[in-house]
Design an enzyme around this catalytic site. Sequence first.
Site, short mmCIF file in Angstrom:
data_model
loop_
_atom_site.label_atom_id
_atom_site.label_comp_id
_atom_site.label_asym_id
_atom_site.label_seq_id
_atom_site.Cartn_x
_atom_site.Cartn_y
_atom_site.Cartn_z
N HIS A 221 18.63 -10.76 25.06
CA HIS A 221 18.53 -9.61 25.95
C HIS A 221 18.39 -8.28 25.20
O HIS A 221 18.29 -7.23 25.82
CB HIS A 221 19.77 -9.58 26.86
CG HIS A 221 19.62 -8.73 28.08
ND1 HIS A 221 20.36 -7.60 28.30
CD2 HIS A 221 18.79 -8.86 29.15
CE1 HIS A 221 20.02 -7.06 29.45
NE2 HIS A 221 19.07 -7.81 30.00
N LYS A 223 16.87 -5.14 23.06
CA LYS A 223 15.60 -4.41 23.02
C LYS A 223 15.65 -3.51 21.80
O LYS A 223 16.47 -2.59 21.73
CB LYS A 223 15.39 -3.54 24.27
CG LYS A 223 15.25 -4.32 25.57
CD LYS A 223 16.54 -4.40 26.31
CE LYS A 223 16.37 -5.09 27.65
NZ LYS A 223 17.63 -5.53 28.23
N ASP A 228 8.84 0.91 9.86
CA ASP A 228 8.90 1.33 8.46
C ASP A 228 10.33 1.54 7.96
O ASP A 228 10.54 2.24 6.97
CB ASP A 228 8.10 2.61 8.24
CG ASP A 228 6.60 2.37 8.24
OD1 ASP A 228 6.19 1.20 8.10
OD2 ASP A 228 5.83 3.34 8.38
N HIS A 406 18.31 1.00 36.07
CA HIS A 406 18.40 -0.05 35.05
C HIS A 406 19.09 0.43 33.77
O HIS A 406 19.29 -0.35 32.84
CB HIS A 406 16.98 -0.55 34.71
CG HIS A 406 16.95 -1.81 33.92
ND1 HIS A 406 16.54 -1.85 32.60
CD2 HIS A 406 17.27 -3.09 34.25
CE1 HIS A 406 16.60 -3.10 32.16
NE2 HIS A 406 17.04 -3.87 33.13
N LYS A 408 21.87 1.44 31.06
CA LYS A 408 23.19 0.93 30.71
C LYS A 408 23.84 1.98 29.80
O LYS A 408 23.72 1.91 28.57
CB LYS A 408 23.11 -0.40 29.98
CG LYS A 408 22.27 -1.49 30.72
CD LYS A 408 20.89 -1.55 30.16
CE LYS A 408 20.07 -2.75 30.58
NZ LYS A 408 20.16 -3.31 31.85
N ASP A 413 33.93 12.28 27.60
CA ASP A 413 34.64 13.45 27.06
C ASP A 413 33.81 14.35 26.17
O ASP A 413 34.36 15.00 25.25
CB ASP A 413 35.88 12.98 26.28
CG ASP A 413 36.96 12.41 27.18
OD1 ASP A 413 36.82 12.49 28.41
OD2 ASP A 413 37.95 11.87 26.63
#
Length: 488
Positions: A221, A223, A228, A406, A408, A413
């Site tokens: 899952h 991404k 380079d 979508h 996350k 603070d």
Amino acid sequence: MSPLLFLLYFFNVMAAISILFFRKKQVGSTLAWLLVFAFVPWLGFLLYFFLGSTRKLRLFRRRFRPNPRLAEYGPSPGENARALLSGQFNLSSQGREGCRDLMLLNLQGAGAVYTQGNSARLLVDAEKKYESLFRDIEEAQETIHVLYFIFKTRDECGRKLLDLLVKKARQGVKVRVIYDTLGCFKTHKADFDPLLGAGGMVYGYLPSPLRTVLQVNYRMHRKMVIIDGKVAYTGGINIGDDYLGKDRRITPWRDTSVRLTGPCVQQVQRQFIRDWVFLDSQAARPYVDKIDSSQSLEQCMKEENTGQVGVQIVSSGPDSLYPYTKESYLGMITRARRYLYIQTPYFIPDDALLTALRCASRAGVDVRLMIPGVADKAYAYHVTMWHAGELLRWGIPVYRYPGFLHAKTFVMDDMVASIGSTNLDIRSFDLDYELNALVYDRDFALECRKVFLQDQEKSRRLTREEYQSRPLPDKVKAGLLRLVAPLL
């Protein structure tokens, strides 16, 4: 009793004993599986083997460890911990002074090395992310490492990225791509033939059909893109036109990613190398051109500081001893003193997370949760709504974004923000390979807070009256489906 049924029954009993005494997961998950064994004794073991057990995966991955010399490049977790404890890092600026214990939590658990001298740029939609990503790929000179849960090669943006990777491979750039075979079930291996023909290398997770069946419940899952050894991308955005809001069923689409430069890129590169070596080692026909882990990490180490931002890269998966991304979230919840703003597409927490959120709210922390107003999965929506009701009972505001959210993200603070691939749900914590970037910087946290409040202005606050007046079928579905969640 036939020998086959006796054998299944025996394995059923052994699996129950294993769960009861050796499984390091929440009690709800353990009890749910024991109920399965009790009510479907002949199938319980098989269901658990395919859907619940992670022990076989841990044993399997140990056979294919990455080059042990990876540890020679960059600071070890032990060295990094000593540097944090001895004050070698200047944590007195940019809101980092109160985060030393959170850094140590992630470091000594997940081995997430803390680095400074980075820069981080927030990307709050796919259009901005793709534009920046494609520009950086165009300028690549040596390596392009790509890993996506979803890579829709036949969408417009997928074709554009694939064409760009083919172009760079023909120019002599080392291009490596990992995609999830079930996350990309509409993507065919043949779609990558032009890239393979140009000298690029591609692995699906998992490349073997047999091993995919045996590990069907585990998903790659993460991404991430590393270019380079200088630039890294991570977050919630995959490759597909629906992330641009072009799917009429799920629109508008709201997502978040982050572009990183500086020493932290080495840690993202290190995780890609581990994933690549694992897949390469078990492939039926591995590539002759092996990934040079030492050269890849030395490439990152040559880069000078690009800013003043502190970053930790926290990874976990079904092969991890503990759910480190969950521990990172718990660390932020329990350390928050003023506010904690959370965005997640799926809210399916366990008791530990729910208790931590309740205690933080009762201690005076301004806890807010934002979830989608448009669902992409009916199952996840109903379970999310059931748990949202728990927060409403405790006076914690829940906002529904007018579209599919979508992202996350956690922001706490004005000190630290977490952006990555990990949903606030049991599956992400236990069964999926995940990667989050924790960014320790006041300016970055303030930007994340500003984005949350802008999204909040567009959103609708869920009231207890609205929640209680939901249709009876929705309440029944939520009550039943929440019982299935711990099985995953």
